[in-house]
Design an enzyme around this catalytic site. Structure first.
Site, PDB file in Angstrom:
ATOM      1  N   TYR A   1     -30.514 -20.049 -41.673  1.00 36.25           N
ATOM      2  CA  TYR A   1     -31.234 -19.126 -42.551  1.00 36.25           C
ATOM      3  C   TYR A   1     -32.201 -18.253 -41.747  1.00 36.25           C
ATOM      4  O   TYR A   1     -32.285 -17.034 -41.953  1.00 36.25           O
ATOM      5  CB  TYR A   1     -31.983 -19.946 -43.596  1.00 36.25           C
ATOM      6  CG  TYR A   1     -32.771 -19.167 -44.617  1.00 36.25           C
ATOM      7  CD1 TYR A   1     -32.131 -18.408 -45.596  1.00 36.25           C
ATOM      8  CD2 TYR A   1     -34.160 -19.224 -44.628  1.00 36.25           C
ATOM      9  CE1 TYR A   1     -32.862 -17.712 -46.548  1.00 36.25           C
ATOM     10  CE2 TYR A   1     -34.898 -18.533 -45.574  1.00 36.25           C
ATOM     11  CZ  TYR A   1     -34.242 -17.780 -46.532  1.00 36.25           C
ATOM     12  OH  TYR A   1     -34.972 -17.093 -47.471  1.00 36.25           O
TER      13      TYR A   1
ATOM     14  N   LYS B   1     -31.987 -14.236 -41.457  1.00 32.35           N
ATOM     15  CA  LYS B   1     -33.058 -13.397 -41.995  1.00 32.35           C
ATOM     16  C   LYS B   1     -33.712 -12.531 -40.923  1.00 32.35           C
ATOM     17  O   LYS B   1     -34.154 -11.411 -41.210  1.00 32.35           O
ATOM     18  CB  LYS B   1     -34.097 -14.273 -42.689  1.00 32.35           C
ATOM     19  CG  LYS B   1     -33.626 -14.813 -44.036  1.00 32.35           C
ATOM     20  CD  LYS B   1     -33.160 -13.705 -44.966  1.00 32.35           C
ATOM     21  CE  LYS B   1     -33.023 -14.147 -46.404  1.00 32.35           C
ATOM     22  NZ  LYS B   1     -32.495 -13.062 -47.265  1.00 32.35           N
TER      23      LYS B   1
ATOM     24  N   SER C   1     -37.253 -13.078 -44.646  1.00 35.67           N
ATOM     25  CA  SER C   1     -38.033 -14.285 -44.919  1.00 35.67           C
ATOM     26  C   SER C   1     -38.933 -14.583 -43.727  1.00 35.67           C
ATOM     27  O   SER C   1     -38.576 -14.311 -42.570  1.00 35.67           O
ATOM     28  CB  SER C   1     -37.118 -15.482 -45.165  1.00 35.67           C
ATOM     29  OG  SER C   1     -37.855 -16.691 -45.229  1.00 35.67           O
TER      30      SER C   1
END
Length: 303
Positions: free
Chosen positions: A164, A168, A151
């Site tokens: 997150y 990622k 991401s």
């Protein structure tokens, strides 16, 4: 074009959004697919198998081959069962697409240990565990492909996503390490940073006019747009593509840069904190990266 005819692919996070689009793309390309999804919400609630079971049934009804699997990617033993499911059902495994994901968005200073660990467990540990379970089979057959979803939250940055973002960016490093360790066996590993409207992006806050405009743009980016790149990277057509990071955004495909030195300074007598402040930093500051978020960098309309 049946670019994956009779190849066996494990796809995690298969039931909705990007996963569903990739699943249908794999089936259309002739792959036999293990569709893995535990059927919970982004917050980990529920446990409904109906979506992944229905997707597998739809693929079979259209003449494809698919089986549903509900093992968790977040544990080594359960991840190994996902790969074993492919072997039991189809006799081999040719590609792994690590797409399973969750979110526990919170500003860093408010993030709990549980919120940190739950995201790392699914995205980073999950990608490792499923990939590791497939590795002996890839080595033995001297072929295989890994596709990992990363991401721009990790590649560039975003608010309220320390867990997150860390996971990622960790996935990118994991992919590179897999590529380095497995290249001698004819195995490759690449990443996709998808831009698409899905359950993950549906949680993006939209409280200001700017945020609302961003969400409306995302809604125009269909999750099905990610499938062609995932199918390509899983196929033999990508045999020369390894250790790369791609972005897919509507009808755009990006190739992302990877960290390399951009400037160096040398001082024959060595450095002191004072000389670093007086010489090194002024020499380097024109190459500094701004404190930007993903939408600040990828700020043009793709439609």
């Amino acid at each position: 074009m049946q670019s994956l005819q009779d190849r066996v692919v494990v796809l995690t996070g298969a039931a909705g959004g990007i996963g569903r689009g990739v699943a249908l793309g794999l089936a259309a390309a002739g792959a036999k697919v293990v569709l893995n999804d535990i059927g919970v919400s982004l917050a980990g609630e529920g446990g409904d198998a109906s979506a992944v079971e229905a997707l597998a049934a739809d693929i079979r009804a259209s003449g494809g081959q698919a089986v549903a699997n509900r093992d968790s990617v977040a544990g080594a033993a359960s991840a190994a069962r996902i790969v074993q499911n492919a072997l039991d059902q189809f006799g081999r495994i040719d590609a792994v697409i690590n797409n399973a994901g969750n979110l526990r968005d919170r500003f860093f200073f408010n993030m709990s240990e549980a919120e940190w660990r739950e995201v790392i467990d699914v995205h980073l540990h999950g990608s490792f565990f499923v990939s590791r379970a497939a590795a002996p089979h890839f080595r033995e057959q001297r072929s295989g492909a890994y596709v990992h979803m990363t991401s721009t939250s990790g590649l560039i940055g975003n608010f309220g996503q320390a867990n997150y973002s860390a996971a990622k960016l960790g996935v990118v490093a994991l992919s590179k390490s897999i590529a380095l360790d497995m290249a001698r066996y004819g195995v490759r590993s690449n990443c996709i940073a998808p831009f698409a409207w899905s359950r993950m992006t549906d949680s993006i806050p939209a409280n200001t006019p700017e945020e609302l405009a961003r969400v409306e743009k995302l809604k125009r980016m269909g999750a099905e747009k990610i499938a062609p790149m995932a199918v390509f990277l899983a196929s033999d057509a990508a045999r020369e593509v390894n250790a790369q990071i791609f972005g897919v955004r509507a009808n755009e495909i990006f190739l992302f840069s990877q960290p390399r030195p951009v400037r160096s300074v040398h001082r024959s007598e060595g450095w002191t904190p004072e000389s670093i402040a007086e010489v090194a930093m002024p020499a380097m500051q024109h190459e500094f990266y701004a404190l930007e978020r993903s939408p600040d960098v990828v700020n043009w309309d793709p439609i």
